[in-house]
Design a protein around this motif. Structure first.
Motif, PDB file in Angstrom:
ATOM      1  N   PHE A  29       0.846  -1.189   0.000  1.00 43.70           N
ATOM      2  CA  PHE A  29       0.000   0.000   0.000  1.00 43.70           C
ATOM      3  C   PHE A  29       0.883   1.242   0.000  1.00 43.70           C
ATOM      4  N   ALA A  30       0.467   2.245  -0.765  1.00 41.71           N
ATOM      5  CA  ALA A  30       1.193   3.513  -0.757  1.00 41.71           C
ATOM      6  C   ALA A  30       0.746   4.396   0.403  1.00 41.71           C
ATOM      7  N   ALA A  31      -0.531   4.261   0.787  1.00 41.39           N
ATOM      8  CA  ALA A  31      -1.072   5.086   1.870  1.00 41.39           C
ATOM      9  C   ALA A  31      -2.347   4.436   2.388  1.00 41.39           C
ATOM     10  N   LEU A  32      -2.769   4.899   3.568  1.00 41.75           N
ATOM     11  CA  LEU A  32      -4.019   4.449   4.185  1.00 41.75           C
ATOM     12  C   LEU A  32      -4.900   5.678   4.403  1.00 41.75           C
ATOM     13  N   TYR A  33      -6.165   5.559   4.003  1.00 41.57           N
ATOM     14  CA  TYR A  33      -7.133   6.656   4.074  1.00 41.57           C
ATOM     15  C   TYR A  33      -8.188   6.299   5.112  1.00 41.57           C
ATOM     16  N   VAL A  34      -8.241   7.108   6.198  1.00 41.70           N
ATOM     17  CA  VAL A  34      -9.131   6.819   7.321  1.00 41.70           C
ATOM     18  C   VAL A  34      -9.953   8.062   7.624  1.00 41.70           C
ATOM     19  N   THR A  35     -11.279   7.927   7.597  1.00 40.88           N
ATOM     20  CA  THR A  35     -12.135   9.051   7.957  1.00 40.88           C
ATOM     21  C   THR A  35     -12.667   8.848   9.370  1.00 40.88           C
ATOM     22  N   GLN A  36     -13.443   9.829   9.854  1.00 41.92           N
ATOM     23  CA  GLN A  36     -13.841   9.853  11.258  1.00 41.92           C
ATOM     24  C   GLN A  36     -14.566   8.575  11.663  1.00 41.92           C
ATOM     25  N   ILE A  91      -6.254  16.644  -0.542  1.00 42.80           N
ATOM     26  CA  ILE A  91      -5.623  15.366  -0.221  1.00 42.80           C
ATOM     27  C   ILE A  91      -4.772  14.880  -1.386  1.00 42.80           C
ATOM     28  N   ALA A  92      -5.331  14.956  -2.592  1.00 42.31           N
ATOM     29  CA  ALA A  92      -4.597  14.508  -3.781  1.00 42.31           C
ATOM     30  C   ALA A  92      -3.303  15.299  -3.952  1.00 42.31           C
ATOM     31  N   LYS A  93      -3.362  16.600  -3.677  1.00 49.77           N
ATOM     32  CA  LYS A  93      -2.163  17.440  -3.787  1.00 49.77           C
ATOM     33  C   LYS A  93      -1.110  17.002  -2.772  1.00 49.77           C
ATOM     34  N   TRP A  94      -1.535  16.728  -1.529  1.00 47.87           N
ATOM     35  CA  TRP A  94      -0.589  16.297  -0.498  1.00 47.87           C
ATOM     36  C   TRP A  94       0.046  14.963  -0.877  1.00 47.87           C
ATOM     37  N   LEU A  95      -0.754  14.031  -1.384  1.00 48.09           N
ATOM     38  CA  LEU A  95      -0.217  12.740  -1.794  1.00 48.09           C
ATOM     39  C   LEU A  95       0.819  12.916  -2.901  1.00 48.09           C
ATOM     40  N   ALA A  96       0.512  13.788  -3.857  1.00 48.79           N
ATOM     41  CA  ALA A  96       1.457  14.035  -4.955  1.00 48.79           C
ATOM     42  C   ALA A  96       2.754  14.640  -4.428  1.00 48.79           C
ATOM     43  N   GLU A  97       2.654  15.523  -3.457  1.00 51.73           N
ATOM     44  CA  GLU A  97       3.848  16.113  -2.853  1.00 51.73           C
ATOM     45  C   GLU A  97       4.718  15.045  -2.207  1.00 51.73           C
ATOM     46  N   ARG A  98       4.089  13.983  -1.733  1.00 45.58           N
ATOM     47  CA  ARG A  98       4.829  12.884  -1.122  1.00 45.58           C
ATOM     48  C   ARG A  98       5.264  11.847  -2.154  1.00 45.58           C
ATOM     49  N   GLY A  99       5.047  12.131  -3.415  1.00 49.13           N
ATOM     50  CA  GLY A  99       5.434  11.208  -4.472  1.00 49.13           C
ATOM     51  C   GLY A  99       4.438  10.088  -4.701  1.00 49.13           C
ATOM     52  N   ILE A 100       3.248  10.222  -4.106  1.00 47.72           N
ATOM     53  CA  ILE A 100       2.223   9.180  -4.244  1.00 47.72           C
ATOM     54  C   ILE A 100       1.244   9.615  -5.332  1.00 47.72           C
ATOM     55  N   ARG A 101       1.628   9.353  -6.577  1.00 50.54           N
ATOM     56  CA  ARG A 101       0.765   9.675  -7.724  1.00 50.54           C
ATOM     57  C   ARG A 101       0.135   8.421  -8.319  1.00 50.54           C
ATOM     58  N   THR A 102       0.769   7.291  -8.053  1.00 52.39           N
ATOM     59  CA  THR A 102       0.230   5.992  -8.447  1.00 52.39           C
ATOM     60  C   THR A 102       0.398   5.046  -7.258  1.00 52.39           C
ATOM     61  N   GLY A 103      -0.139   3.846  -7.388  1.00 55.06           N
ATOM     62  CA  GLY A 103      -0.025   2.874  -6.308  1.00 55.06           C
ATOM     63  C   GLY A 103      -1.366   2.668  -5.613  1.00 55.06           C
ATOM     64  N   ARG A 104      -1.356   1.799  -4.605  1.00 59.23           N
ATOM     65  CA  ARG A 104      -2.587   1.414  -3.904  1.00 59.23           C
ATOM     66  C   ARG A 104      -2.811   2.252  -2.646  1.00 59.23           C
ATOM     67  N   VAL A 105      -4.019   2.742  -2.503  1.00 54.71           N
ATOM     68  CA  VAL A 105      -4.435   3.427  -1.284  1.00 54.71           C
ATOM     69  C   VAL A 105      -5.465   2.541  -0.583  1.00 54.71           C
ATOM     70  N   GLY A 106      -5.197   2.199   0.665  1.00 51.99           N
ATOM     71  CA  GLY A 106      -6.134   1.404   1.446  1.00 51.99           C
ATOM     72  C   GLY A 106      -7.217   2.291   2.023  1.00 51.99           C
ATOM     73  N   VAL A 107      -8.474   1.923   1.825  1.00 55.02           N
ATOM     74  CA  VAL A 107      -9.611   2.699   2.302  1.00 55.02           C
ATOM     75  C   VAL A 107     -10.228   1.966   3.498  1.00 55.02           C
ATOM     76  N   GLU A 108     -10.308   2.627   4.628  1.00 55.40           N
ATOM     77  CA  GLU A 108     -10.891   2.027   5.829  1.00 55.40           C
ATOM     78  C   GLU A 108     -12.347   1.655   5.560  1.00 55.40           C
ATOM     79  N   GLU A 109     -12.781   0.498   6.049  1.00 59.09           N
ATOM     80  CA  GLU A 109     -14.027  -0.103   5.594  1.00 59.09           C
ATOM     81  C   GLU A 109     -15.286   0.685   5.917  1.00 59.09           C
ATOM     82  N   THR A 110     -15.279   1.508   6.954  1.00 57.48           N
ATOM     83  CA  THR A 110     -16.497   2.246   7.301  1.00 57.48           C
ATOM     84  C   THR A 110     -16.569   3.607   6.613  1.00 57.48           C
ATOM     85  N   THR A 111     -15.627   3.894   5.720  1.00 60.82           N
ATOM     86  CA  THR A 111     -15.620   5.175   5.010  1.00 60.82           C
ATOM     87  C   THR A 111     -16.896   5.332   4.193  1.00 60.82           C
ATOM     88  N   ARG A 112     -17.559   6.464   4.340  1.00 59.75           N
ATOM     89  CA  ARG A 112     -18.753   6.723   3.544  1.00 59.75           C
ATOM     90  C   ARG A 112     -18.397   6.758   2.061  1.00 59.75           C
TER      91      ARG A 112
END
Length: 425
Positions: free
Chosen positions: A75-82, A146-167
């Motif tokens: 995974f390149a990143a994990l995306y977790v909402t409230q 968020i997309a801009k921040w990911l790009a700044e970190r070099g995350i323009r491609t790859g897998r992002v894990g989405v937490e299961e309860t995310t709307r």
């Protein structure tokens, strides 16, 4: 309003049961009466509670990053909402709304939080340690940010894990803003983190279970003929309040205990009927979930027989809940006891799975359900709750919390199994 145990579980974010039960439309609110003498022994937990530390929250983020790296593909990143997973990693409790508040954990480096600009001050106030926060105005897209921040970190491609309860709207917004990324379930990371409890987490859960049993002891000692399910549920809630805790219970009486998740039917306690209390509290966010049954006066033989079968099913499950076994095999072990005792095969009278995972949520992964191939690992925590439900006659369920150990049978987090219908705690 259809009252069910499931709806109770969903009404609060960090306690397994709501403290309020429905009241008849013509009911007149009354001031709480004095509690019975049995409640005098209930005291706040005080300094017995050791809150989760900043170092532990930070360690959870580091664990998530290791799991992201170890995943195939990574995974390149994990995306977790409230929600509870947001709290798990940050120590920040934040309610759900139409505005996204998110945590981004990259595989390497420091995390990011995103929130509405007018909420930034409150979020920073709640932070346990400094975390980069980026805020969006009402006419801006948080997903572009968020997309801009990911790009700044070099995350323009790859897998992002989405937490299961995310709307869906929160997921879809990010997917549109960063379409070159691949989006996948974040469960291999989040469940792997949350599913195995640390000794500190287990300590908090044990305290919650102990407090639940203490409250139940006072309630069972105070039962009297003519009490309604609302009267008894109110005693449970007030017992927790005396200990400085928030919690409650689903209470079912007589034939209505055959409905595992409850009914809106008015009920009155009578001699010889089962009284089922299923509820809990939370300590520093960690939940208990305990069910006990008793009877006013001498229990009928049919209830004694059902109690014996259910208790033996709990014993079988405790033994089967061992490292290296599967979740499904634990359900099988308990169900076999219920069947051999003459209560039908499959889901005939034992109408639900054996148990659920528990921790920050009253119900969470993994689950003890027939056919599950998930392998048990040390630190996994579950409810152990077989039951027998005879429609129109009676229901009986016993529920305790257990943890998988390094060697041998699981260990109880509740102080002990129910002894009998006459001595439920």
């Amino acid at each position: 309003m259809n009252l069910t145990r499931r709806s109770l579980l969903k009404t609060t974010a960090f306690a397994p049961f709501a403290t309020a039960l429905p009241v008849a439309a013509d009911a007149t609110p009354q001031a709480p009466s004095a509690l019975p003498p049995a409640f005098d022994k209930l005291k706040p937990l005080g300094d017995r509670v050791r809150p989760i530390t900043v170092q532990e929250f930070q360690g959870r983020i580091q664990l998530a990053q290791r799991l992201m790296s170890d995943a195939k593909p990574a995974f390149a990143a994990l995306y977790v909402t409230q929600g509870s997973t947001f709290y798990y990693y940050t120590g920040v409790r934040w309610g759900m709304s139409e505005r996204v508040v998110a945590l981004l954990i990259p595989r390497k480096g420091d995390p990011l939080m995103v929130c509405p600009a007018f909420e930034e001050g409150r979020l920073r106030e709640l932070l346990r340690w400094p975390i980069d926060v980026r805020a969006w105005q009402e006419d801006e897209s948080p997903y572009t940010l968020i997309a801009k921040w990911l790009a700044e970190r070099g995350i323009r491609t790859g897998r992002v894990g989405v937490e299961e309860t995310t709307r869906y709207v929160f997921f879809n917004g990010l997917r549109k803003a960063a379409p070159a990324l691949e989006y996948a379930s974040g469960n291999p990371v989040t469940i792997a983190c949350r599913g195995r409890k640390t000794e500190h987490e287990l300590e908090l859960m044990e305290l919650a279970c102990e407090a639940t049993i203490d409250a139940y002891r006072a309630v069972f000692a105070s039962l009297a003929p003519g009490m309604s399910q609302l009267d008894i549920a109110g005693l449970v809630s007030r017992g927790f309040q005396r200990m400085g805790l928030s919690g409650g219970a689903l209470v079912l009486l007589g034939e209505w205990a055959a409905l595992p998740h409850g009914t809106t039917k008015p009920q009155k306690l009578a001699e010889g009927q089962v009284v089922l209390i299923d509820g809990g509290t939370s300590v520093d966010g960690y939940a208990s979930d305990v069910t006990r049954c008793s009877v006013l006066g001498k229990p009928p033989e049919k209830l004694v027989k059902a109690f014996d079968a259910v208790r033996r099913a709990q014993d079988a499950a405790l033994i089967a809940c061992a490292r290296g076994r599967t979740c499904g095999s634990v359900d099988d072990a308990a169900r076999a006891v219920i069947t051999s005792a003459g209560y039908g095969m499959g889901y005939a009278l034992f109408t639900h799975r054996l148990g659920h995972g528990i921790g920050l949520d009253g119900h969470e992964h993994p689950y003890l359900v027939r056919g599950s191939k998930i392998v048990l690992e040390p630190g996994m925590t579950f409810s152990n709750e077989p039951g027998v439900y005879v429609a129109g006659d009676y229901g009986l369920r016993l529920e305790d919390i257990m943890v998988v150990t390094e060697v041998g049978a699981a260990r109880l987090l509740t102080p002990g199994f129910s002894e009998s219908l006459e001595k439920p705690v």
